[in-house]
Design a protein around this motif. Structure first.
Motif, PDB file in Angstrom:
ATOM      1  N   VAL B  84       3.420  -0.594  -7.255  1.00 39.08           N
ATOM      2  CA  VAL B  84       3.177  -1.834  -6.294  1.00 39.08           C
ATOM      3  C   VAL B  84       1.917  -1.704  -5.579  1.00 39.08           C
ATOM      4  O   VAL B  84       1.210  -2.938  -5.257  1.00 39.08           O
ATOM      5  N   ALA B  85       1.805  -0.752  -4.869  1.00 39.85           N
ATOM      6  CA  ALA B  85       0.891  -0.503  -3.821  1.00 39.85           C
ATOM      7  C   ALA B  85      -0.400  -0.454  -4.455  1.00 39.85           C
ATOM      8  O   ALA B  85      -1.535  -1.420  -3.928  1.00 39.85           O
ATOM      9  N   GLY B  86      -0.824   0.082  -5.527  1.00 38.48           N
ATOM     10  CA  GLY B  86      -1.889  -0.025  -6.389  1.00 38.48           C
ATOM     11  C   GLY B  86      -2.204  -1.169  -6.823  1.00 38.48           C
ATOM     12  O   GLY B  86      -3.529  -1.774  -6.767  1.00 38.48           O
ATOM     13  N   LEU B  87      -1.199  -1.976  -7.243  1.00 39.39           N
ATOM     14  CA  LEU B  87      -1.502  -3.324  -7.900  1.00 39.39           C
ATOM     15  C   LEU B  87      -1.900  -4.424  -6.568  1.00 39.39           C
ATOM     16  O   LEU B  87      -2.838  -4.926  -6.791  1.00 39.39           O
ATOM     17  N   ALA B  88      -1.080  -4.236  -5.726  1.00 40.63           N
ATOM     18  CA  ALA B  88      -1.533  -5.097  -4.345  1.00 40.63           C
ATOM     19  C   ALA B  88      -2.788  -4.795  -3.851  1.00 40.63           C
ATOM     20  O   ALA B  88      -3.764  -5.912  -3.586  1.00 40.63           O
ATOM     21  N   GLY B  89      -3.250  -3.522  -3.902  1.00 40.87           N
ATOM     22  CA  GLY B  89      -4.502  -3.048  -3.365  1.00 40.87           C
ATOM     23  C   GLY B  89      -5.601  -4.041  -4.377  1.00 40.87           C
ATOM     24  O   GLY B  89      -6.417  -4.369  -3.961  1.00 40.87           O
ATOM     25  N   GLY B  90      -5.503  -3.651  -5.650  1.00 39.01           N
ATOM     26  CA  GLY B  90      -6.243  -4.644  -6.564  1.00 39.01           C
ATOM     27  C   GLY B  90      -6.330  -5.864  -6.471  1.00 39.01           C
ATOM     28  O   GLY B  90      -7.545  -6.563  -6.637  1.00 39.01           O
ATOM     29  N   TYR B  91      -5.417  -6.666  -6.300  1.00 39.84           N
ATOM     30  CA  TYR B  91      -5.220  -7.854  -6.062  1.00 39.84           C
ATOM     31  C   TYR B  91      -6.052  -8.340  -5.006  1.00 39.84           C
ATOM     32  O   TYR B  91      -6.769  -9.432  -4.881  1.00 39.84           O
ATOM     33  N   TRP B 101     -16.753  -2.430   3.847  1.00 37.43           N
ATOM     34  CA  TRP B 101     -15.832  -1.279   3.891  1.00 37.43           C
ATOM     35  C   TRP B 101     -14.886  -1.399   4.754  1.00 37.43           C
ATOM     36  O   TRP B 101     -13.618  -0.869   4.658  1.00 37.43           O
ATOM     37  N   TRP B 102     -14.862  -2.361   6.086  1.00 34.98           N
ATOM     38  CA  TRP B 102     -13.952  -2.565   6.629  1.00 34.98           C
ATOM     39  C   TRP B 102     -12.697  -3.480   6.126  1.00 34.98           C
ATOM     40  O   TRP B 102     -11.560  -3.208   6.359  1.00 34.98           O
ATOM     41  N   MET B 103     -13.023  -4.066   5.272  1.00 34.39           N
ATOM     42  CA  MET B 103     -12.275  -5.013   4.422  1.00 34.39           C
ATOM     43  C   MET B 103     -11.412  -4.149   3.441  1.00 34.39           C
ATOM     44  O   MET B 103     -10.305  -4.263   3.179  1.00 34.39           O
ATOM     45  N   ILE B 104     -12.190  -3.040   2.795  1.00 38.08           N
ATOM     46  CA  ILE B 104     -11.212  -2.412   1.893  1.00 38.08           C
ATOM     47  C   ILE B 104     -10.271  -1.368   2.787  1.00 38.08           C
ATOM     48  O   ILE B 104      -9.082  -1.152   2.231  1.00 38.08           O
ATOM     49  N   GLY B 105     -10.694  -1.203   4.019  1.00 35.61           N
ATOM     50  CA  GLY B 105      -9.829  -0.495   4.987  1.00 35.61           C
ATOM     51  C   GLY B 105      -8.217  -1.390   5.146  1.00 35.61           C
ATOM     52  O   GLY B 105      -7.067  -0.868   5.017  1.00 35.61           O
ATOM     53  N   ILE B 106      -8.704  -2.685   5.411  1.00 36.76           N
ATOM     54  CA  ILE B 106      -7.622  -3.467   5.668  1.00 36.76           C
ATOM     55  C   ILE B 106      -6.772  -3.635   4.556  1.00 36.76           C
ATOM     56  O   ILE B 106      -5.505  -3.746   4.281  1.00 36.76           O
ATOM     57  N   PHE B 107      -7.424  -3.888   3.395  1.00 29.90           N
ATOM     58  CA  PHE B 107      -6.940  -3.930   2.041  1.00 29.90           C
ATOM     59  C   PHE B 107      -5.853  -2.789   1.727  1.00 29.90           C
ATOM     60  O   PHE B 107      -4.666  -2.965   1.148  1.00 29.90           O
ATOM     61  N   LEU B 110      -2.751  -3.016   3.827  1.00 27.51           N
ATOM     62  CA  LEU B 110      -2.159  -4.212   3.394  1.00 27.51           C
ATOM     63  C   LEU B 110      -1.216  -3.637   2.233  1.00 27.51           C
ATOM     64  O   LEU B 110       0.014  -3.693   1.964  1.00 27.51           O
ATOM     65  N   ALA B 111      -1.930  -2.978   1.164  1.00 28.10           N
ATOM     66  CA  ALA B 111      -1.209  -2.618  -0.078  1.00 28.10           C
ATOM     67  C   ALA B 111      -0.328  -1.311   0.235  1.00 28.10           C
ATOM     68  O   ALA B 111       0.670  -1.601  -0.399  1.00 28.10           O
ATOM     69  N   ALA B 112      -0.563  -0.610   1.052  1.00 23.09           N
ATOM     70  CA  ALA B 112       0.222   0.645   1.666  1.00 23.09           C
ATOM     71  C   ALA B 112       1.468  -0.031   1.955  1.00 23.09           C
ATOM     72  O   ALA B 112       2.633   0.858   2.012  1.00 23.09           O
ATOM     73  N   ALA B 113       1.431  -0.935   2.921  1.00 14.69           N
ATOM     74  CA  ALA B 113       2.563  -1.696   3.588  1.00 14.69           C
ATOM     75  C   ALA B 113       3.320  -2.252   2.610  1.00 14.69           C
ATOM     76  O   ALA B 113       4.582  -1.960   2.458  1.00 14.69           O
ATOM     77  N   ALA B 114       3.084  -2.793   1.554  1.00 14.04           N
ATOM     78  CA  ALA B 114       3.546  -3.349   0.427  1.00 14.04           C
ATOM     79  C   ALA B 114       4.481  -2.348  -0.322  1.00 14.04           C
ATOM     80  O   ALA B 114       5.543  -2.425  -0.622  1.00 14.04           O
ATOM     81  N   GLY B 115       3.671  -1.219  -0.492  1.00 13.39           N
ATOM     82  CA  GLY B 115       4.476  -0.245  -1.444  1.00 13.39           C
ATOM     83  C   GLY B 115       5.461   0.316  -0.737  1.00 13.39           C
ATOM     84  O   GLY B 115       6.537   0.837  -1.251  1.00 13.39           O
ATOM     85  N   GLU B 116       5.515   0.656   0.740  1.00 14.09           N
ATOM     86  CA  GLU B 116       6.339   1.330   1.366  1.00 14.09           C
ATOM     87  C   GLU B 116       7.647   0.235   1.559  1.00 14.09           C
ATOM     88  O   GLU B 116       8.805   0.663   1.512  1.00 14.09           O
ATOM     89  N   VAL B 143       2.970   3.573   8.685  1.00 19.20           N
ATOM     90  CA  VAL B 143       2.377   3.817   7.156  1.00 19.20           C
ATOM     91  C   VAL B 143       1.241   3.200   6.947  1.00 19.20           C
ATOM     92  O   VAL B 143       0.109   3.686   6.467  1.00 19.20           O
ATOM     93  N   ALA B 144       1.078   1.976   7.054  1.00 16.61           N
ATOM     94  CA  ALA B 144      -0.121   1.103   6.878  1.00 16.61           C
ATOM     95  C   ALA B 144      -1.105   1.252   7.658  1.00 16.61           C
ATOM     96  O   ALA B 144      -2.254   1.586   7.226  1.00 16.61           O
ATOM     97  N   LEU B 145      -0.879   1.553   8.942  1.00 16.90           N
ATOM     98  CA  LEU B 145      -2.141   1.998   9.925  1.00 16.90           C
ATOM     99  C   LEU B 145      -2.592   3.497   9.532  1.00 16.90           C
ATOM    100  O   LEU B 145      -3.956   3.820   9.455  1.00 16.90           O
ATOM    101  N   GLY B 146      -1.672   4.257   9.095  1.00 16.84           N
ATOM    102  CA  GLY B 146      -2.021   5.523   8.675  1.00 16.84           C
ATOM    103  C   GLY B 146      -3.013   5.475   7.265  1.00 16.84           C
ATOM    104  O   GLY B 146      -4.023   6.243   7.094  1.00 16.84           O
TER     105      GLY B 146
END
Lengths: 403, 178
Positions: B84-91, B101-107, B110-116, B143-146
């Protein structure tokens, strides 16, 4: 890579695979178990490498950042150790007395099973697990299902065994459940008392060389050892040392958060009828408070239920098997220990914790109270634990020995 | 299928073993505000955030399987959550043609938050209730900030592991003249 598969198909394939694997694993598929074992062996070098590389870095950081804390803690522990030495002698005498009484009653207790001491070497890798990893594995004789304790009480049970390490599911995990019993002493004039050490100096009883000759009562070995409480001389109960936040009827004699100090001299020997069942063991106790001496005849009440975790720092929940009249006399501060039994996951008599809250009406509508139990063991600060070599349906080593 | 098996997985499995060793020995024993940062989850999210939903989902699936095998949880449970996290990151990656680069960090965060957040839901569906509680409010943001903090390391690693090339933009001479 995915040119032949659309996004939806990839996602559907992965989801279905996951669901299939979860289903297979929940049914204890032997292939998956074998894969897990192989993977654990394959992971060992990587974990060892990570530990070896990271340990010096974290040690250096701790020595820099936590020096003052460690110095203070060291000083406090030295002070505590001095007090513990004083309490040790009486604890040994009390253990001898307990062994003798259990032999008289032919009871199986946790002490009858051999134990293995182990170091806690790791924590749960995820945020949704309450587990710790210990340094003993199948090579040391550890098996899945064995209960684990520390000096204060039950910690959990072994759920996964590797050759040189094991995973312990802590009692606070929602997946953990064990049959437990509340131990209270009921008296004639008072509804309940917390189970106190069997203490008396009844001259009518035959002298037993194994019993402590000193009338001063040692602490109950089955009860949790509170370092702060143990630091006092055995005949002194400092009620400010161990306190209970009362949220329900309070057991008489249980210290509350009010800081009052009293010196109580107690001494007793339980009057045990070998023919009587353990649940109705009658205890004659003589309690001397200040200059007043009162004598009460108390009998132990056992109420059995199922204890389960609630995640994290939340207390454990005790649900009773039967709605009996004895439940009406439950009180905050009473001791909760494992109930044992042929199908239990732990032998009888391992202390678990103390009741801290009693809800008389629970959500399920049952009239049986819902009881919150705070574990004795400090699960967030585990360093060493003992694995009890007990498996369900296994008799105690000295059970059935004629006395 | 041959490409799928021999391409990224050959790289991803050794990388996953190293990350799992760090997760089990470092992240597990040094929690941040009592929350354990999730290295493998962050890696899955970062891979999705720098590539595509498919790559992220496959990466999350494989890393999640490894985590399940190591932690003793039901096999497939973390695989689903990390997927789910990987999928969310891809979307999220698909929202921008060329994410900065900073957008990738935010993505990634957010994706890690979705997965957790998906983990206790999946646990609930598989019969392990009790984790879907207020504790998530504390766990998920940390977890998302990490994951955001680790994304500069994990994004290139995820791209390399999954054999994803950085998009190359070329200026067409005709357009330059125009």
């Amino acid at each position: 890579m995915f040119s032949s598969l659309s996004r939806r198909r990839v996602v559907a394939l992965l989801v279905l695979t996951c669901l299939l694997l979860i289903t297979l694993d929940r049914n204890d598929n032997p292939v998956i178990s074998r894969v897990r074992r192989v993977f654990a062996v394959a992971m060992e070098p990587f974990e060892t490498a990570a530990r070896v590389v990271s340990a010096p870095i974290f040690r250096a950081w701790n020595s820099f950042a936590r020096y003052d804390d460690l110095a203070r803690e060291n000083e406090r522990l030295r002070d505590q150790l001095e007090h513990q030495r004083g309490a040790e002698a009486s604890a040994i005498a009390n253990q001898l007395a307990l062994d003798n009484l259990l032999a008289l009653n032919r009871l199986a207790a946790a002490g009858n099973y051999p134990t293995l001491l182990s170091k806690v070497v790791g924590d749960a890798p995820g945020n949704f697990q309450n587990t710790v990893e210990i340094s003993l594995g199948s090579a040391d004789g550890v098996a899945v299902g064995m209960p684990v304790t520390d000096g204060a009480g039950l910690v959990g049970r072994i759920t996964k065994v590797k050759p040189s390490s094991s995973v312990v599911l802590l009692i606070t995990d929602p997946g953990y459940s064990v049959s437990a019993e509340v131990l209270m002493a009921s008296t004639g004039d008072q509804p309940t008392l917390p189970l106190v050490p069997p203490i008396s100096a009844d001259p009518a009883l035959p002298a037993d060389p194994a019993l402590p000759a000193d009338p001063a009562a040692p602490p109950d070995p089955a009860a949790p050892v509170d370092p702060a409480a143990a630091s006092d001389p055995p005949t002194t109960n400092d009620t400010s040392a161990a306190t209970v936040q009362a949220d329900g009827p309070l057991c008489p004699g249980v210290p509350t958060s009010t800081s009052t100090s009293s010196t109580t001299t107690t001494s007793s020997v339980p009057a045990i009828d070998p023919a009587a069942p353990p649940d109705s063991a009658t205890t004659t106790s003589t309690t001397t408070t200040a200059a007043t001496t009162t004598t009460t005849v108390a009998s132990v009440i056992r109420e059995t239920g199922t204890l389960s975790g609630q995640t994290g720092d939340k207390p454990l929940l005790l649900r009773f098997v039967k709605d009996t009249s004895g439940l009406m006399s439950l009180c905050v501060g009473a001791t909760v220990a494992t109930a044992g039994g042929s199908s239990s996951l732990a032998p009888q008599g391992i202390p678990i914790g103390r009741i801290t809250r009693i809800q008389t009406m629970n959500e399920s509508g049952s009239s049986a109270p819902l009881v919150e139990v705070t574990p004795n063991a400090k699960l967030s600060q585990l360093n060493f634990v003992a694995v009890i070599l007990f498996l369900p349906n296994q008799p105690a080593p000295n059970q059935g020995v004629s006395g | 299928m041959r490409n799928l098996l021999l391409g990224p997985i050959l790289r991803l499995i050794p990388v996953g073993l190293v990350l799992l060793g760090i997760q089990n020995q470092v992240m597990a024993n040094h929690p941040v505000f009592d929350v354990r940062l999730q290295l493998l989850l962050s890696m899955a999210a970062a891979t999705g955030a720098v590539s595509s939903a498919e790559h992220g989902a496959v990466c999350g699936f494989i890393l999640g399987m490894m985590f399940d095998l190591s932690s003793g949880q039901p096999l497939g449970q973390s695989a689903l959550a990390y997927g789910v996290a990987g999928l969310a990151g891809g979307y999220l990656h698909g929202l921008s043609a060329v994410p900065r680069w900073w957008m990738i960090g935010i993505f990634t965060g957010l994706a890690a938050a979705a997965g957790e957040a998906a983990t206790p839901v999946i646990m609930l569906l598989t019969g392990r209730d009790g984790w879907l509680n207020g504790g998530l409010v504390r766990i998920v943001p940390i977890v998302a900030l990490g994951a955001v903090a680790l994304s500069p390391l994990l994004c290139p690693l995820g791209r390399w592991s999954m054999r994803v090339r950085k998009p190359q933009w070329k200026v067409i001479p005709g357009d330059q003249a125009a």
